[in-house]
Write an enzyme that holds these catalytic residues in place. Structure first.
Site, PDB file in Angstrom:
ATOM      1  N   ARG A   1       6.769  -1.478  -0.103  1.00 32.20           N
ATOM      2  CA  ARG A   1       5.690  -0.940   0.730  1.00 32.20           C
ATOM      3  C   ARG A   1       5.750  -1.539   2.135  1.00 32.20           C
ATOM      4  O   ARG A   1       5.492  -0.843   3.115  1.00 32.20           O
ATOM      5  CB  ARG A   1       4.331  -1.192   0.073  1.00 32.20           C
ATOM      6  CG  ARG A   1       4.125  -0.395  -1.221  1.00 32.20           C
ATOM      7  CD  ARG A   1       2.792  -0.701  -1.866  1.00 32.20           C
ATOM      8  NE  ARG A   1       1.676  -0.256  -1.052  1.00 32.20           N
ATOM      9  CZ  ARG A   1       0.421  -0.686  -1.238  1.00 32.20           C
ATOM     10  NH1 ARG A   1       0.170  -1.564  -2.215  1.00 32.20           N
ATOM     11  NH2 ARG A   1      -0.555  -0.250  -0.485  1.00 32.20           N
TER      12      ARG A   1
ATOM     13  N   HIS B   1      -8.822  -6.300   2.000  1.00 37.33           N
ATOM     14  CA  HIS B   1      -7.907  -6.387   0.853  1.00 37.33           C
ATOM     15  C   HIS B   1      -6.564  -7.014   1.228  1.00 37.33           C
ATOM     16  O   HIS B   1      -5.586  -6.893   0.492  1.00 37.33           O
ATOM     17  CB  HIS B   1      -7.666  -4.998   0.242  1.00 37.33           C
ATOM     18  CG  HIS B   1      -8.883  -4.439  -0.440  1.00 37.33           C
ATOM     19  ND1 HIS B   1      -8.984  -3.115  -0.782  1.00 37.33           N
ATOM     20  CD2 HIS B   1     -10.041  -5.008  -0.816  1.00 37.33           C
ATOM     21  CE1 HIS B   1     -10.156  -2.910  -1.357  1.00 37.33           C
ATOM     22  NE2 HIS B   1     -10.813  -4.030  -1.398  1.00 37.33           N
TER      23      HIS B   1
ATOM     24  N   CYS C   1       0.726 -18.631   0.505  1.00 43.32           N
ATOM     25  CA  CYS C   1       1.408 -19.607  -0.353  1.00 43.32           C
ATOM     26  C   CYS C   1       0.525 -19.980  -1.536  1.00 43.32           C
ATOM     27  O   CYS C   1      -0.609 -20.445  -1.342  1.00 43.32           O
ATOM     28  CB  CYS C   1       1.762 -20.875   0.421  1.00 43.32           C
ATOM     29  SG  CYS C   1       2.589 -22.095  -0.632  1.00 43.32           S
TER      30      CYS C   1
ATOM     31  N   CYS D   1       7.941 -21.691   1.598  1.00 45.34           N
ATOM     32  CA  CYS D   1       6.740 -21.635   2.444  1.00 45.34           C
ATOM     33  C   CYS D   1       7.000 -22.432   3.717  1.00 45.34           C
ATOM     34  O   CYS D   1       7.423 -23.591   3.634  1.00 45.34           O
ATOM     35  CB  CYS D   1       5.557 -22.227   1.699  1.00 45.34           C
ATOM     36  SG  CYS D   1       4.142 -22.588   2.751  1.00 45.34           S
TER      37      CYS D   1
ATOM     38  N   GLY E   1     -11.904   8.277   4.637  1.00 44.79           N
ATOM     39  CA  GLY E   1     -10.697   8.290   3.816  1.00 44.79           C
ATOM     40  C   GLY E   1     -10.699   7.344   2.639  1.00 44.79           C
ATOM     41  O   GLY E   1      -9.694   6.718   2.323  1.00 44.79           O
ATOM     42  N   THR E   2     -11.851   7.244   1.960  1.00 50.25           N
ATOM     43  CA  THR E   2     -11.887   6.418   0.756  1.00 50.25           C
ATOM     44  C   THR E   2     -12.624   7.136  -0.368  1.00 50.25           C
ATOM     45  O   THR E   2     -13.581   7.871  -0.126  1.00 50.25           O
ATOM     46  CB  THR E   2     -12.515   5.028   1.030  1.00 50.25           C
ATOM     47  OG1 THR E   2     -12.461   4.242  -0.151  1.00 50.25           O
ATOM     48  CG2 THR E   2     -13.956   5.138   1.514  1.00 50.25           C
ATOM     49  N   SER E   3     -12.169   6.912  -1.595  1.00 44.21           N
ATOM     50  CA  SER E   3     -12.696   7.645  -2.762  1.00 44.21           C
ATOM     51  C   SER E   3     -13.992   7.051  -3.287  1.00 44.21           C
ATOM     52  O   SER E   3     -14.627   7.645  -4.154  1.00 44.21           O
ATOM     53  CB  SER E   3     -11.651   7.636  -3.876  1.00 44.21           C
ATOM     54  OG  SER E   3     -11.342   6.291  -4.234  1.00 44.21           O
TER      55      SER E   3
ATOM     56  N   ALA F   1      -8.643  13.490   8.106  1.00 45.63           N
ATOM     57  CA  ALA F   1      -9.102  12.463   9.055  1.00 45.63           C
ATOM     58  C   ALA F   1      -8.507  12.681  10.444  1.00 45.63           C
ATOM     59  O   ALA F   1      -9.165  12.427  11.454  1.00 45.63           O
ATOM     60  CB  ALA F   1      -8.719  11.082   8.532  1.00 45.63           C
TER      61      ALA F   1
END
Ligand code: APR
Length: 236
Positions: free
Chosen positions: A62, A112, A120, A139, A178-180, A222
């Site tokens: 992603r 989120h 780390c 790290c 744009g959110t469910s 949107a």
């Protein structure tokens, strides 16, 4: 909707739908991410413990895919609103992509987390991260190979909730884009805002699970709805 002149403090919540027209998969639409992958496997601490390679590969893919997408008119319109709105504006996103920032917004609260950040698991430090994590790079702070995607998984606490609730408590207008409305605590923001006396507006392709809570709903892409709404706000 409340008279424009009365609106100073705006809180905006965005979800995967705002990035759909940029070619970023949403989660719950047909063929969406949660049809391609089991949530338990790739978006829980237990899944990470069970099969870290599966999880690291999922987020590495992603992260890499962000190079192939561009912000769309909705992202750019919110960048413009941030520049030109002379009241207070808090832009909260559930998205882990960087399209709001590439669309010109500079103050984005990623509740989120972000694909562009690594956390780390050993020393809790965070690092801007553009490459992969599958090879367990050390790290930069503690040297341990304990980096994970800095993304909030199911069962974990979203980030900066105090800041969000404080802004909702002061809002004149709450806008959801744009959110469910399927995932809490974000799905409950509309009720928090209403309880504080704010006007509420939903901009979404279709009615969300929380549509009935909103004073006004506008349904469509949107990329069309958001520039129109921003123009209305700035025209005053
Ligand atoms: N324009 C506007 N809305 C759109 C568009 C579009 N072009 N395309 C899809 N949508 C809407 C869909 O109708 C749906 O209501 O966007 C919403 C996307 O919903 P989800 O896929 O459930 O994504 P989101 O609401 O962001 O998910 C919330 O769940 O999986 C977790 O942590 C993840 O942040 C995510 C959270």
């Amino acid at each position: 909707m409340a008279r424009m002149s009365k609106i100073r403090n705006i809180v905006i919540l965005t979800g995967a739908g705002i990035s759909a027209e940029s070619g970023v998969d949403t989660f719950r639409s047909a063929g969406g991410l949660w049809e391609q992958h089991r949530v338990e496997d790739v978006a829980t601490p237990e899944g990470f413990a069970r099969d870290p390679d599966l999880v690291l590969n999922f987020y590495d893919a992603r992260r890499a895919a962000l190079h192939n997408v561009e912000p769309n008119a909705a992202h750019r319109a919110l960048g413009r609103l941030e520049r030109e709105w002379d009241g207070r504006l808090l832009l909260v996103t559930q998205n882990v992509d960087d399209l709001h920032e590439r669309g010109g917004a500079t103050k984005v609260l990623h509740m989120h987390g972000e694909l562009g950040s690594a956390l780390c698991g050993q020393c809790d430090s965070r690092h801007r991260w553009g490459s992969s994590l599958i090879d367990r790079p050390p790290c930069p702070t503690c040297g341990m190979s304990a980096l994970r995607p800095d993304v909030v998984w199911f069962g974990e606490m979203p980030y900066q909730m105090d800041t969000i609730y404080a802004a909702l408590g002061q809002a004149d207008l709450f806008v959801s884009i744009g959110t469910s409305g399927a995932v809490y605590p974000a799905a409950g923001f509309v009720q928090e805002a209403k309880a504080a006396g704010a006007a509420t507006l939903e901009l979404n392709l279709e009615p969300s699970e929380g549509s009935h809570w909103f004073d006004e709903t506008r349904h469509g892409p949107a990329g069309e709805l958001v520039p129109e709404w921003v123009q209305e706000m700035l025209a005053g």
